[in-house]
Motif scaffolding. Structure first.
Motif, PDB file in Angstrom:
ATOM      1  N   ALA A 188      25.166 111.376  22.144  1.00 36.85           N
ATOM      2  CA  ALA A 188      25.159 112.458  23.124  1.00 36.85           C
ATOM      3  C   ALA A 188      26.519 112.604  23.812  1.00 36.85           C
ATOM      4  O   ALA A 188      26.864 113.679  24.302  1.00 36.85           O
ATOM      5  CB  ALA A 188      24.077 112.202  24.164  1.00 36.85           C
ATOM      6  N   TRP A 189      27.295 111.514  23.837  1.00 37.23           N
ATOM      7  CA  TRP A 189      28.622 111.521  24.482  1.00 37.23           C
ATOM      8  C   TRP A 189      29.350 110.261  24.045  1.00 37.23           C
ATOM      9  O   TRP A 189      28.722 109.244  23.721  1.00 37.23           O
ATOM     10  CB  TRP A 189      28.455 111.542  26.008  1.00 37.23           C
ATOM     11  N   LYS A 190      30.690 110.326  23.994  1.00 39.73           N
ATOM     12  CA  LYS A 190      31.466 109.112  23.744  1.00 39.73           C
ATOM     13  C   LYS A 190      32.781 109.172  24.489  1.00 39.73           C
ATOM     14  O   LYS A 190      33.350 110.242  24.714  1.00 39.73           O
ATOM     15  CB  LYS A 190      31.698 108.903  22.248  1.00 39.73           C
ATOM     16  N   SER A 191      33.263 108.003  24.871  1.00 39.09           N
ATOM     17  CA  SER A 191      34.458 107.928  25.710  1.00 39.09           C
ATOM     18  C   SER A 191      35.705 108.396  24.989  1.00 39.09           C
ATOM     19  O   SER A 191      36.614 108.952  25.608  1.00 39.09           O
ATOM     20  CB  SER A 191      34.667 106.497  26.203  1.00 39.09           C
ATOM     21  N   ALA A 192      35.809 108.193  23.686  1.00 39.02           N
ATOM     22  CA  ALA A 192      37.021 108.533  22.949  1.00 39.02           C
ATOM     23  C   ALA A 192      37.307 110.018  22.958  1.00 39.02           C
ATOM     24  O   ALA A 192      38.441 110.445  22.801  1.00 39.02           O
ATOM     25  CB  ALA A 192      36.927 108.028  21.505  1.00 39.02           C
ATOM     26  N   SER A 193      36.284 110.833  23.153  1.00 42.09           N
ATOM     27  CA  SER A 193      36.468 112.275  23.062  1.00 42.09           C
ATOM     28  C   SER A 193      36.895 112.907  24.375  1.00 42.09           C
ATOM     29  O   SER A 193      37.366 114.032  24.406  1.00 42.09           O
ATOM     30  CB  SER A 193      35.170 112.946  22.596  1.00 42.09           C
ATOM     31  N   VAL A 194      36.742 112.178  25.489  1.00 44.91           N
ATOM     32  CA  VAL A 194      37.057 112.742  26.797  1.00 44.91           C
ATOM     33  C   VAL A 194      37.827 111.711  27.612  1.00 44.91           C
ATOM     34  O   VAL A 194      37.247 110.714  28.035  1.00 44.91           O
ATOM     35  CB  VAL A 194      35.771 113.144  27.554  1.00 44.91           C
ATOM     36  N   PRO A 195      39.147 111.893  27.833  1.00 42.12           N
ATOM     37  CA  PRO A 195      39.857 110.979  28.735  1.00 42.12           C
ATOM     38  C   PRO A 195      39.185 110.979  30.101  1.00 42.12           C
ATOM     39  O   PRO A 195      38.763 112.024  30.605  1.00 42.12           O
ATOM     40  CB  PRO A 195      41.266 111.580  28.799  1.00 42.12           C
ATOM     41  N   GLY A 196      39.072 109.807  30.700  1.00 41.13           N
ATOM     42  CA  GLY A 196      38.320 109.681  31.931  1.00 41.13           C
ATOM     43  C   GLY A 196      38.689 110.649  33.027  1.00 41.13           C
ATOM     44  O   GLY A 196      37.826 111.364  33.540  1.00 41.13           O
ATOM     45  N   PRO A 197      39.969 110.701  33.431  1.00 39.77           N
ATOM     46  CA  PRO A 197      40.301 111.532  34.591  1.00 39.77           C
ATOM     47  C   PRO A 197      39.981 113.012  34.439  1.00 39.77           C
ATOM     48  O   PRO A 197      39.852 113.707  35.433  1.00 39.77           O
ATOM     49  CB  PRO A 197      41.814 111.306  34.732  1.00 39.77           C
ATOM     50  N   THR A 198      39.822 113.523  33.230  1.00 40.74           N
ATOM     51  CA  THR A 198      39.500 114.945  33.099  1.00 40.74           C
ATOM     52  C   THR A 198      38.090 115.232  33.592  1.00 40.74           C
ATOM     53  O   THR A 198      37.751 116.384  33.837  1.00 40.74           O
ATOM     54  CB  THR A 198      39.604 115.403  31.639  1.00 40.74           C
ATOM     55  N   SER A 199      37.272 114.198  33.739  1.00 41.57           N
ATOM     56  CA  SER A 199      35.894 114.400  34.195  1.00 41.57           C
ATOM     57  C   SER A 199      35.694 113.975  35.641  1.00 41.57           C
ATOM     58  O   SER A 199      34.578 113.906  36.109  1.00 41.57           O
ATOM     59  CB  SER A 199      34.927 113.605  33.296  1.00 41.57           C
ATOM     60  N   ARG A 200      36.792 113.673  36.330  1.00 47.28           N
ATOM     61  CA  ARG A 200      36.649 113.311  37.732  1.00 47.28           C
ATOM     62  C   ARG A 200      36.213 114.515  38.559  1.00 47.28           C
ATOM     63  O   ARG A 200      36.536 115.652  38.233  1.00 47.28           O
ATOM     64  CB  ARG A 200      37.978 112.781  38.286  1.00 47.28           C
ATOM     65  N   THR A 201      35.515 114.221  39.618  1.00 54.00           N
ATOM     66  CA  THR A 201      35.073 115.311  40.491  1.00 54.00           C
ATOM     67  C   THR A 201      35.938 115.431  41.733  1.00 54.00           C
ATOM     68  O   THR A 201      35.830 116.395  42.476  1.00 54.00           O
ATOM     69  CB  THR A 201      33.611 115.072  40.918  1.00 54.00           C
ATOM     70  N   GLY A 252      20.338 111.139  31.521  1.00 52.64           N
ATOM     71  CA  GLY A 252      21.278 110.975  30.421  1.00 52.64           C
ATOM     72  C   GLY A 252      22.738 110.890  30.832  1.00 52.64           C
ATOM     73  O   GLY A 252      23.575 110.442  30.044  1.00 52.64           O
ATOM     74  N   ALA A 253      23.071 111.321  32.035  1.00 55.37           N
ATOM     75  CA  ALA A 253      24.469 111.288  32.470  1.00 55.37           C
ATOM     76  C   ALA A 253      24.881 109.878  32.851  1.00 55.37           C
ATOM     77  O   ALA A 253      24.139 109.160  33.538  1.00 55.37           O
ATOM     78  CB  ALA A 253      24.691 112.232  33.645  1.00 55.37           C
ATOM     79  N   LEU A 254      26.063 109.483  32.409  1.00 54.23           N
ATOM     80  CA  LEU A 254      26.676 108.237  32.851  1.00 54.23           C
ATOM     81  C   LEU A 254      27.580 108.596  34.022  1.00 54.23           C
ATOM     82  O   LEU A 254      28.451 109.466  33.903  1.00 54.23           O
ATOM     83  CB  LEU A 254      27.495 107.619  31.723  1.00 54.23           C
ATOM     84  N   GLU A 255      27.390 107.947  35.173  1.00 52.56           N
ATOM     85  CA  GLU A 255      28.093 108.357  36.385  1.00 52.56           C
ATOM     86  C   GLU A 255      28.692 107.169  37.114  1.00 52.56           C
ATOM     87  O   GLU A 255      28.151 106.063  37.082  1.00 52.56           O
ATOM     88  CB  GLU A 255      27.140 109.092  37.337  1.00 52.56           C
ATOM     89  N   THR A 265      26.236 114.400  30.770  1.00 52.68           N
ATOM     90  CA  THR A 265      25.386 114.410  29.585  1.00 52.68           C
ATOM     91  C   THR A 265      23.930 114.684  29.964  1.00 52.68           C
ATOM     92  O   THR A 265      23.407 114.070  30.884  1.00 52.68           O
ATOM     93  CB  THR A 265      25.463 113.044  28.862  1.00 52.68           C
ATOM     94  N   ALA A 266      23.287 115.593  29.262  1.00 50.85           N
ATOM     95  CA  ALA A 266      21.860 115.877  29.469  1.00 50.85           C
ATOM     96  C   ALA A 266      21.089 115.335  28.268  1.00 50.85           C
ATOM     97  O   ALA A 266      21.083 115.940  27.193  1.00 50.85           O
ATOM     98  CB  ALA A 266      21.628 117.368  29.629  1.00 50.85           C
ATOM     99  N   SER A 267      20.468 114.176  28.436  1.00 55.82           N
ATOM    100  CA  SER A 267      19.715 113.548  27.349  1.00 55.82           C
ATOM    101  C   SER A 267      18.758 112.529  27.959  1.00 55.82           C
ATOM    102  O   SER A 267      19.059 111.344  28.032  1.00 55.82           O
ATOM    103  CB  SER A 267      20.667 112.868  26.351  1.00 55.82           C
ATOM    104  N   PRO A 268      17.594 112.999  28.452  1.00 56.31           N
ATOM    105  CA  PRO A 268      16.665 112.111  29.161  1.00 56.31           C
ATOM    106  C   PRO A 268      16.359 110.850  28.366  1.00 56.31           C
ATOM    107  O   PRO A 268      16.083 110.898  27.162  1.00 56.31           O
ATOM    108  CB  PRO A 268      15.418 112.986  29.334  1.00 56.31           C
ATOM    109  N   GLY A 269      16.423 109.710  29.079  1.00 56.98           N
ATOM    110  CA  GLY A 269      16.095 108.430  28.467  1.00 56.98           C
ATOM    111  C   GLY A 269      17.226 107.806  27.675  1.00 56.98           C
ATOM    112  O   GLY A 269      17.057 106.712  27.101  1.00 56.98           O
TER     113      GLY A 269
END
Length: 613
Positions: A147-160, A105-108, A122-126
């Motif tokens: 399960a997730w949307k881009s508008a709610s999380v600016p990209g760089p805050t999820s960088r590793t 479910g994770a977009l990476e 995101t944890a959402s199999p399939g």
């Protein structure tokens, strides 16, 4: 056996072939879920299914809108509309990176070595991810829920990785930031279009230009830029260093670092705001008034020892008629243009600035032959509106030693003739005049000292005789410091220039010092002058002054705000707040501004957006 019937061996061969076909089909389906789609297919698709991958250079396109999602060659995944990036993963600097919809479910975003660079977590199999016509990227569960949307999380805050830097070609969109490893220093792209550096939530630097919706970028050529939504560059460092990156450090500064690890550019050091050391009230006993040749008294308001009396009644024409709001000012015209262009948000901010007071600055551009009629007409227009015209004379020879406002009239004789014509235009009007900003500040540096004092005396006498309420400019609390000698020096300069013949003096003209500092400064000077009245320029002091490595930044400092609107105060010698500086006009070409005296709309929008009222 019928001639057309297949033999047993033929039927066995057919069954074997069918099984092989089914097996090959199953393998093909499995491969389609785990290998990249062909580029041609990806460029028309709007989604990634579970297990699918988007390769570098490939694009998803929303159905029903022009929004696109592209995996860039540099590794950043960007969601754009008509070339403007609306969202991204912030993974620049990773050529060959892939966007993967994991079966879990994770977009990476994964590097060429399969390292995770960014994840929606995101944890959402399939689940599948779809680019919708509203310009938002959604991960949809098998049950059809979001399960997730881009508008709610600016990209760089999820960088590793790399959260303290923006690599070459990278972006900072509105509300995005990078921070030093210890988290105390943060560089943020504001929704107002201002790039701001903070240390422990205290602002220490800001880019000077602003426009809502702007973003910051480190160009491949090595220039840090703030870019407007239309693509125009609002501000830049002006640097050239291909491959440079922007890094935020723990000690409160942001740097552009070259590909060879050399320092290319940085924000200034972070000194504390320069604040006067003596601002407490009540006022101390005033110092003795100086004797000749610079001496003088204001009869009935001081004792022989120089102490002021408290029973003086202060009057100003501004109490009955507020400062004139010129509907043809630069800010007003800019507001009209913005409204006509459909830029309603900008128009509202520009109107906010234009609807307050404005002063008419008179200088060499106002020819001696015509200045009287120009002044008379302006004053008449203000009177018809029930308001008080405020003029500023700014034409004294060698007015700022050849600085950004260099000029003035060529000689003392021409200056006196010009002043006389200004006074002629003021006759039988009820106007306020601020006389020659910085003339006393630069008394010992620009031109002949005694000649300058004589010219100022002539100006005060002529303008006051015409009936104007005249205030000599007395610089600001930041000019000399707060020692007894410095205060007495300015008081003596004012007295030598004829302050006793006018209404008093003006402080903070075109400056940014906080009102509480300026009022305290004015009260000290007033006490030294036997109770002279004073006005404070509040046009741009809403956020106070900006401190720089060499002291206060006076030319187009970033992050400033409109101050309190003009008003008569009724506060003893502090008779009024005025807008003396014409808001929106540049101080000079510093900080990316136009030439001094020209409208800088982006700067004015920033002043208005940060005002506290």
């Amino acid at each position: 056996m019928h001639p057309s019937s297949p033999s047993r061996s033929t039927r066995r061969a057919g069954r074997t072939l069918a099984v092989a076909v089914r097996l090959l089909s199953a393998v093909a389906v499995t491969l389609s879920l785990t290998t990249p789609l062909p580029a041609a297919a990806q460029d028309v698709a709007d989604r990634l299914l579970s297990g699918q991958t988007l390769v570098a250079g490939a694009t998803l396109r929303a159905v029903g809108s022009d929004h696109t999602l592209t995996v860039g060659a540099d590794g950043d995944v960007t969601l754009s509309l008509a070339g403007r990036v609306l969202w991204h993963t912030g993974t620049t600097g990773n050529p060959g990176a892939l966007l993967v919809q994991q079966p879990g479910g994770a977009l990476e975003v994964r590097s060429r070595t399969d390292a995770v660079l960014w994840s929606s977590a995101t944890a959402s199999p399939g689940a599948r991810t779809v680019l919708k016509p509203d310009g938002v990227l959604y991960t949809i569960s098998t049950a059809g829920t979001v399960a997730w949307k881009s508008a709610s999380v600016p990209g760089p805050t999820s960088r590793t990785t790399g959260t303290d830097r923006v690599l070459s070609g990278g972006l900072l969109l509105a509300r995005e930031s990078v921070a030093s490893p210890d988290g105390t220093t943060r560089l943020t792209m504001g929704t107002d279009g201002v790039l701001t550096l903070t240390v422990a939530d205290r602002t220490v630097w800001q880019s000077p230009s602003a426009r809502a919706g702007a973003h910051a970028t480190v160009t491949p050529s090595g220039d840090l830029q703030v870019v407007a939504p239309d693509g125009s560059v609002l501000w830049s460092t002006g640097t050239t260093s291909p491959g440079a990156r922007l890094v935020v450090k723990d000690h409160g500064r942001a740097y552009l670092i070259s590909a060879t690890h050399a320092w290319v550019w940085s924000t200034p050091d972070t000194p504390a705001e320069r604040v006067p050391t003596v601002v407490s009230l009540p006022l101390p006993q005033p110092l003795p008034v100086a004797s000749a040749p610079l001496g003088g008294t204001r009869p009935g308001t001081t004792t022989s020892s120089g102490s002021a009396t408290d029973d003086r009644a202060y009057a100003t024409v501004l109490r009955a008629a507020p400062q004139y709001v010129d509907p043809t000012s630069a800010a007003a015209r800019a507001a009209q243009d913005a409204r006509a262009q459909g830029r309603d948000a900008d128009a509202a901010l520009l109107t906010k600035a234009a609807s307050q007071g404005s002063a008419r600055w008179l200088g060499p551009q106002d020819a001696t032959a015509t200045v009287a009629s120009s002044v008379r007409n302006y004053a008449a227009t203000a009177a018809a509106a029930g308001q008080t015209p405020v003029f500023v004379t700014y034409a004294i020879p060698d007015r700022d030693c050849g600085g950004l406002s260099a000029g003035g009239l060529p000689s003392a004789q021409e200056y006196r003739a010009w002043v006389d014509q200004v006074a002629a235009g003021l006759t039988r009007t009820r106007a306020v005049v601020v006389v020659e900003p910085d003339a006393l500040l630069h008394l010992e540096r620009c031109g002949d000292r005694d000649e300058r004092l004589a010219m100022l005396q002539h100006a005060v006498r002529a303008l006051a005789s015409a009936g104007a309420e005249v205030y000599l400019d007395a610089a600001s609390s930041n000019s000399f410091g707060w020692g007894t000698a410095a205060l007495q020096d300015m008081a003596l300069r004012l007295r030598a220039a004829g302050v006793d013949r006018g209404a008093g003096f003006a402080v903070n003209t075109s400056n940014f010092q906080r009102s509480e500092h300026e009022v305290a400064y004015g009260r000290y000077l007033s006490a030294l002058l036997g109770g002279a009245a004073f006005v404070v320029d509040t046009s741009r002091n809403g956020n106070g002054a900006l401190a720089g490595p060499a002291g206060t930044v006076w030319c187009n400092p970033a992050g400033r705000a409109l101050g309190s609107p003009p008003r008569a105060t009724g506060d003893g010698p502090h008779v009024a707040d005025l807008w003396v500086k014409t808001v929106g006009l540049s101080d000079g070409t510093c900080g990316g501004g136009p030439a001094a005296g020209r409208l800088w709309e982006e700067y004015l929008l920033g002043l208005a957006s940060r005002a506290s009222w």
